[in-house]
Design a protein around this motif. Sequence first.
Motif, PDB file in Angstrom:
ATOM      1  N   LEU A 174       0.973  -1.428   0.197  1.00  0.00           N
ATOM      2  CA  LEU A 174       0.224   0.188  -0.359  1.00  0.00           C
ATOM      3  C   LEU A 174       0.606   0.702  -0.198  1.00  0.00           C
ATOM      4  CD1 LEU A 174      -2.680  -0.554   2.399  1.00  0.00           C
ATOM      5  CD2 LEU A 174      -3.381  -1.064   0.415  1.00  0.00           C
ATOM      6  N   ASN A 175       0.373   2.037  -0.741  1.00  0.00           N
ATOM      7  CA  ASN A 175       1.198   3.466  -0.736  1.00  0.00           C
ATOM      8  C   ASN A 175       0.160   4.450  -0.254  1.00  0.00           C
ATOM      9  OD1 ASN A 175       4.227   2.901  -1.550  1.00  0.00           O
ATOM     10  ND2 ASN A 175       3.018   2.118  -3.699  1.00  0.00           N
ATOM     11  N   TRP A 176       0.039   5.426   0.911  1.00  0.00           N
ATOM     12  CA  TRP A 176      -0.824   7.081   0.540  1.00  0.00           C
ATOM     13  C   TRP A 176      -0.327   7.949   0.218  1.00  0.00           C
ATOM     14  CZ3 TRP A 176      -0.151   1.962   4.357  1.00  0.00           C
ATOM     15  CH2 TRP A 176      -1.374   1.686   4.524  1.00  0.00           C
ATOM     16  N   LEU A 177      -1.184   8.606  -0.520  1.00  0.00           N
ATOM     17  CA  LEU A 177      -0.397  10.129  -0.794  1.00  0.00           C
ATOM     18  C   LEU A 177      -1.782  11.391  -0.623  1.00  0.00           C
ATOM     19  CD1 LEU A 177       1.761   9.421  -4.294  1.00  0.00           C
ATOM     20  CD2 LEU A 177       2.737   9.675  -2.312  1.00  0.00           C
ATOM     21  N   ILE A 226      -0.711  16.381   5.492  1.00  0.00           N
ATOM     22  CA  ILE A 226       0.597  15.221   5.863  1.00  0.00           C
ATOM     23  C   ILE A 226       0.338  14.511   6.847  1.00  0.00           C
ATOM     24  CG2 ILE A 226       2.538  15.001   7.097  1.00  0.00           C
ATOM     25  CD1 ILE A 226       3.223  18.405   6.755  1.00  0.00           C
ATOM     26  N   ILE A 227       0.308  13.043   6.098  1.00  0.00           N
ATOM     27  CA  ILE A 227       0.271  11.657   6.954  1.00  0.00           C
ATOM     28  C   ILE A 227       1.046  11.599   8.283  1.00  0.00           C
ATOM     29  CG2 ILE A 227      -0.077   9.436   7.024  1.00  0.00           C
ATOM     30  CD1 ILE A 227      -1.505   9.186   4.436  1.00  0.00           C
ATOM     31  N   ILE A 276      -0.957  -5.089   8.245  1.00  0.00           N
ATOM     32  CA  ILE A 276       0.129  -4.547   7.467  1.00  0.00           C
ATOM     33  C   ILE A 276       0.684  -3.850   8.938  1.00  0.00           C
ATOM     34  CG2 ILE A 276      -1.904  -3.811   5.925  1.00  0.00           C
ATOM     35  CD1 ILE A 276      -2.483  -1.168   7.601  1.00  0.00           C
ATOM     36  N   TYR A 277       2.474  -3.684   7.720  1.00  0.00           N
ATOM     37  CA  TYR A 277       3.250  -3.164   8.330  1.00  0.00           C
ATOM     38  C   TYR A 277       3.203  -1.897   7.771  1.00  0.00           C
ATOM     39  CZ  TYR A 277       3.762  -8.139  10.113  1.00  0.00           C
ATOM     40  OH  TYR A 277       3.284  -9.477  10.583  1.00  0.00           O
ATOM     41  N   PRO A 278       3.521  -0.513   8.729  1.00  0.00           N
ATOM     42  CA  PRO A 278       2.934   0.890   7.858  1.00  0.00           C
ATOM     43  C   PRO A 278       4.464   1.762   8.008  1.00  0.00           C
ATOM     44  CG  PRO A 278       1.653   0.677   9.476  1.00  0.00           C
ATOM     45  CD  PRO A 278       2.049  -0.878   9.387  1.00  0.00           C
ATOM     46  N   ALA A 279       4.858   2.267   7.930  1.00  0.00           N
ATOM     47  CA  ALA A 279       6.200   2.733   8.241  1.00  0.00           C
ATOM     48  C   ALA A 279       6.171   3.786   6.759  1.00  0.00           C
ATOM     49  CB  ALA A 279       7.796   1.894   8.011  1.00  0.00           C
ATOM     50  N   ALA A 280       6.899   5.211   7.158  1.00  0.00           N
ATOM     51  CA  ALA A 280       7.289   7.004   6.752  1.00  0.00           C
ATOM     52  C   ALA A 280       9.112   6.101   6.013  1.00  0.00           C
ATOM     53  CB  ALA A 280       7.486   7.695   7.259  1.00  0.00           C
ATOM     54  N   TYR A 281       8.405   5.985   4.298  1.00  0.00           N
ATOM     55  CA  TYR A 281      10.284   6.028   3.563  1.00  0.00           C
ATOM     56  C   TYR A 281      10.246   7.264   3.009  1.00  0.00           C
ATOM     57  CZ  TYR A 281       8.652   1.302   3.846  1.00  0.00           C
ATOM     58  OH  TYR A 281       8.506   0.369   4.867  1.00  0.00           O
ATOM     59  N   TRP A 335       9.077  12.130   1.772  1.00  0.00           N
ATOM     60  CA  TRP A 335       8.213  11.192   2.313  1.00  0.00           C
ATOM     61  C   TRP A 335       7.011  11.139   1.854  1.00  0.00           C
ATOM     62  CZ3 TRP A 335      11.844   9.136   5.728  1.00  0.00           C
ATOM     63  CH2 TRP A 335      12.702   9.851   5.943  1.00  0.00           C
ATOM     64  N   TYR A 336       6.854   9.112   2.548  1.00  0.00           N
ATOM     65  CA  TYR A 336       5.232   9.265   1.995  1.00  0.00           C
ATOM     66  C   TYR A 336       4.987   7.452   3.041  1.00  0.00           C
ATOM     67  CZ  TYR A 336       7.543   5.187  -0.894  1.00  0.00           C
ATOM     68  OH  TYR A 336       8.019   4.258  -1.213  1.00  0.00           O
ATOM     69  N   TRP A 337       3.831   7.449   3.298  1.00  0.00           N
ATOM     70  CA  TRP A 337       3.128   6.041   4.181  1.00  0.00           C
ATOM     71  C   TRP A 337       3.440   5.148   2.998  1.00  0.00           C
ATOM     72  CZ3 TRP A 337       3.725   5.181   8.940  1.00  0.00           C
ATOM     73  CH2 TRP A 337       3.911   6.116   9.987  1.00  0.00           C
ATOM     74  N   ALA A 338       3.751   4.106   3.165  1.00  0.00           N
ATOM     75  CA  ALA A 338       3.994   3.047   2.992  1.00  0.00           C
ATOM     76  C   ALA A 338       3.615   1.406   3.461  1.00  0.00           C
ATOM     77  CB  ALA A 338       5.309   2.488   1.777  1.00  0.00           C
ATOM     78  N   ALA A 339       3.270   0.483   3.537  1.00  0.00           N
ATOM     79  CA  ALA A 339       3.112  -1.117   4.504  1.00  0.00           C
ATOM     80  C   ALA A 339       2.552  -1.828   3.009  1.00  0.00           C
ATOM     81  CB  ALA A 339       1.721  -0.655   5.361  1.00  0.00           C
ATOM     82  N   SER A 340       4.033  -3.077   3.696  1.00  0.00           N
ATOM     83  CA  SER A 340       3.501  -4.394   3.374  1.00  0.00           C
ATOM     84  C   SER A 340       2.070  -4.545   4.298  1.00  0.00           C
ATOM     85  CB  SER A 340       4.721  -5.184   3.022  1.00  0.00           C
ATOM     86  OG  SER A 340       4.889  -5.017   4.733  1.00  0.00           O
ATOM     87  N   ILE A 341       1.860  -6.254   3.231  1.00  0.00           N
ATOM     88  CA  ILE A 341       0.744  -6.755   3.599  1.00  0.00           C
ATOM     89  C   ILE A 341       0.408  -8.371   3.787  1.00  0.00           C
ATOM     90  CG2 ILE A 341      -2.221  -6.922   3.429  1.00  0.00           C
ATOM     91  CD1 ILE A 341      -1.746  -4.180   1.358  1.00  0.00           C
TER      92      ILE A 341
END
Length: 276
Positions: free
Chosen positions: A65-68, A178-179, A192-197, A207-213
């Motif tokens: 997942l990628n949040w914008l 901003i998230i 899900i395992y979210p983190a800022a990348y 910078w953006y937030w993403a998560a593996s599922i």
Amino acid sequence: MSQQLGIILLIDVVAAIEANTLEGNTYLFDNMKLQGSEGLGTGKLISAINGTSYCDGSQANEQVLNWLPYGVGSLPPTLPKSFLSDKSKNSDLKVLEEIQALTDRLTGANADKQNISSVVQELQKISKAVGVKTQVQSKKSNVNQDIGHLGQKIMDVTGNLVTEVDGKIPEINSLNPIITNITGEAVDKNVIYPAAYGSPDMVTDGWYWAASIDTSRPGTYAYTMHIQLYKLSRENGAWAWVPVDFTHDAYIKISNDPKKNGFTNAGIGYLPIPKA
């Protein structure tokens, strides 16, 4: 195959701050409509996550997942994040040039015989091009700081700097949302395992937030986005962006099917080769 799932978080910043809620002012989209996502264009997005597994049930491919986040009425997201800073810096340089030109007219060998009134009018005209500089207020310490190295000025939705009129600012280009965190049921259950990348992409500001599922656990799960908006406010005689925090829930719907050959629609293995 692995899927990069993009989720667009679109917020009417002005309306959300005025109403003090994201309810009715938030619009979510993703790129999985044809795969089963529901609620696109509303605040209740259910993103379809189609996972695959091997015959033993183990996860075959990773879904990401990628949040914008973007603001309604903000500058187009295709502009680099340095656009406002560059515009602010260039306005300062232009004003210095105009002041230098005025000084030359008043002191040069062919100096204009202007009266005080005309000089004041010229300076007022120049001052209107300066714009209004802003700072960002720290959420924890209430200390105002410049945005970037040189600070930024207030801009309207057309990309032009605005001027304060009678202590008020006309229509503005709000700062993008901003998230700040991703929490909730899906995180607590380790789905899900979210983190800022970090990213060199100037459009996402690096910078953006993403998560593996974990797609081995089918079902519908909620997650909570922690979102920070900025309200333009006059603080101690100066204009500052004051952070306002909100939360908003969305959902993921995970399915899990056996991995199959895309050509034969059968199990994984070698492609059938016809005999010569």
